[in-house]
Scaffold this active site. Structure first.
Site, PDB file in Angstrom:
ATOM      1  N   GLU A  13      16.472   7.092  17.664  1.00  0.00           N
ATOM      2  CA  GLU A  13      15.766   6.248  16.672  1.00  0.00           C
ATOM      3  C   GLU A  13      14.250   6.401  16.791  1.00  0.00           C
ATOM      4  OE1 GLU A  13      16.909   5.246  19.478  1.00  0.00           O
ATOM      5  OE2 GLU A  13      15.632   3.672  20.314  1.00  0.00           O
ATOM      6  N   GLY A  61      17.440  -0.320  25.872  1.00  0.00           N
ATOM      7  CA  GLY A  61      16.759  -1.535  26.343  1.00  0.00           C
ATOM      8  C   GLY A  61      17.086  -1.661  27.809  1.00  0.00           C
ATOM      9  N   GLU A  62      17.562  -2.801  28.207  1.00  0.00           N
ATOM     10  CA  GLU A  62      17.932  -3.020  29.607  1.00  0.00           C
ATOM     11  C   GLU A  62      19.364  -3.544  29.627  1.00  0.00           C
ATOM     12  OE1 GLU A  62      15.855  -2.006  32.060  1.00  0.00           O
ATOM     13  OE2 GLU A  62      17.654  -2.360  33.244  1.00  0.00           O
ATOM     14  N   SER A  63      20.276  -2.697  30.106  1.00  0.00           N
ATOM     15  CA  SER A  63      21.701  -3.043  30.019  1.00  0.00           C
ATOM     16  C   SER A  63      22.045  -4.317  30.805  1.00  0.00           C
ATOM     17  CB  SER A  63      22.555  -1.869  30.483  1.00  0.00           C
ATOM     18  OG  SER A  63      22.196  -1.474  31.790  1.00  0.00           O
ATOM     19  N   ILE A 104      13.883   7.554  28.004  1.00  0.00           N
ATOM     20  CA  ILE A 104      13.119   6.455  28.609  1.00  0.00           C
ATOM     21  C   ILE A 104      13.981   5.821  29.693  1.00  0.00           C
ATOM     22  CG2 ILE A 104      11.923   4.266  28.205  1.00  0.00           C
ATOM     23  CD1 ILE A 104      11.726   5.104  25.218  1.00  0.00           C
ATOM     24  N   ARG A 105      13.608   6.024  30.930  1.00  0.00           N
ATOM     25  CA  ARG A 105      14.385   5.511  32.077  1.00  0.00           C
ATOM     26  C   ARG A 105      15.888   5.735  31.831  1.00  0.00           C
ATOM     27  NH1 ARG A 105      13.897   0.163  34.061  1.00  0.00           N
ATOM     28  NH2 ARG A 105      14.130   1.108  36.090  1.00  0.00           N
ATOM     29  N   CYS A 146      21.331   5.024  25.200  1.00  0.00           N
ATOM     30  CA  CYS A 146      20.717   4.670  26.482  1.00  0.00           C
ATOM     31  C   CYS A 146      21.383   3.436  27.089  1.00  0.00           C
ATOM     32  CB  CYS A 146      19.214   4.543  26.304  1.00  0.00           C
ATOM     33  SG  CYS A 146      18.347   4.938  27.813  1.00  0.00           S
ATOM     34  N   ARG A 194      22.726   5.094  36.409  1.00  0.00           N
ATOM     35  CA  ARG A 194      21.543   4.502  35.765  1.00  0.00           C
ATOM     36  C   ARG A 194      20.252   5.029  36.388  1.00  0.00           C
ATOM     37  NH1 ARG A 194      21.709  -1.565  36.323  1.00  0.00           N
ATOM     38  NH2 ARG A 194      20.009  -1.446  34.826  1.00  0.00           N
ATOM     39  N   HIS A 228      16.860   8.392  22.972  1.00  0.00           N
ATOM     40  CA  HIS A 228      16.571   7.438  21.892  1.00  0.00           C
ATOM     41  C   HIS A 228      16.375   8.157  20.560  1.00  0.00           C
ATOM     42  CE1 HIS A 228      15.643   3.529  24.019  1.00  0.00           C
ATOM     43  NE2 HIS A 228      15.747   4.369  25.038  1.00  0.00           N
TER      44      HIS A 228
HETATM   45  N1  GLN Z   1      17.320   1.900  32.460  1.00  0.00           N
HETATM   46  C1  GLN Z   1      17.968   1.109  31.449  1.00  0.00           C
HETATM   47  C2  GLN Z   1      19.257   0.508  31.964  1.00  0.00           C
HETATM   48  O1  GLN Z   1      19.682   0.823  33.008  1.00  0.00           O
HETATM   49  C3  GLN Z   1      18.227   1.930  30.217  1.00  0.00           C
HETATM   50  C4  GLN Z   1      16.934   2.417  29.622  1.00  0.00           C
HETATM   51  C5  GLN Z   1      16.929   2.555  28.136  1.00  0.00           C
HETATM   52  O2  GLN Z   1      17.803   2.015  27.425  1.00  0.00           O
HETATM   53  N2  GLN Z   1      15.940   3.207  27.619  1.00  0.00           N
HETATM   54  O3  GLN Z   1      19.850  -0.287  31.297  1.00  0.00           O
END
Ligand code: GLN
Length: 215
Positions: A192, A68-70, A154-155, A99, A126, A190
């Site tokens: 999952e 997700g987004e940390s 993903i990112r 991630c 990151r 990921h």
């Molecule tokens: N870019 C996100 C972060 O820095 C991590 C991306 C992800 O969990 N798929 O938190």
């Protein structure tokens, strides 16, 4: 005789060793890709519990911290006064970070620097793969049995340093993407989102192994 669903009772399944009884595994559900993790755990016969509050950690055999987004997850953890309780939990109980979850577990976070739980001896950078190629699906070799593994990035962050007790289980372009240190497992991709359940099975095996170190 039926299996008690919880509470009281001397034959409560929670009193049996985690080597044999069904496991209850939490999935941190503050933000991000938590539903698919819960699904993967259920497929493998574990009970998944979504964790939204510190009290939800009680009695869990393990925890998955999703992608997700940390930065957003950290904000929720602080707003809910959850950071310290989570840090104590992950210090002692099997935890799998994917991630953003791996970023939260890391000892050091760079690009930009960010607070973390600091329990897993790795440094992560990151969003390390640039904007154009930051999301991709690769199939790469792994030391896990069963041949090459599909990995959805993903990112993704990049693991740029691993401590001497960290085991590297898979790499991408020479950088670790799946690592283990004792009761902690982390993936920068990921698992999952792939049909292959080997990584979730590995986490379940780690939980059972940790509860019976002589195995
Ligand atoms: N870019 C996100 C972060 O820095 C991590 C991306 C992800 O969990 N798929 O938190």
């Amino acid at each position: 005789m039926g299996t008690p669903l919880g509470g009281g009772g001397t034959d409560n399944t929670m009193n049996q060793p985690a080597t044999t009884r069904p496991l209850t595994i939490g999935v941190l559900a503050l933000q991000g890709a938590y539903e698919a993790h819960a699904q993967a755990l259920t497929t493998l016969g574990a009970t998944a519990r979504l964790v939204r509050l510190p009290a939800d950690l009680a009695g869990l055999d393990g925890l998955i911290m999703p992608g997700g987004e940390s930065t957003t997850m950290l904000k929720f953890l602080e707003r809910l006064d959850f950071f310290d309780t989570l840090q104590d939990f992950v210090s002692a109980t099997p935890t799998f970070g994917t991630c953003a979850g791996a970023i939260l577990l890391a000892r050091n976070v760079e690009h930009p620097a960010q607070k973390s739980l600091g329990v897993l001896d790795i440094t992560v950078e990151r969003n390390a793969y640039g904007r154009q190629i930051d999301s991709t699906i690769l199939t790469a070799p792994t030391s896990l049995p069963g041949g090459p593994l599909e990995m959805v990035f993903i990112r993704a962050p990049r693991i740029t340093r691993t401590g001497s007790h960290v085991e590297i289980l898979a790499t991408r372009d020479g950088f670790p993407v799946l690592v283990r240190e004792g009761h902690l497992l982390a993936a920068t991709f990921h698992p999952e989102l792939s049909a292959d359940t080997r990584i979730h099975q590995l986490f379940i095996d780690i939980i059972r192994q940790q509860s019976s170190p002589s195995l």
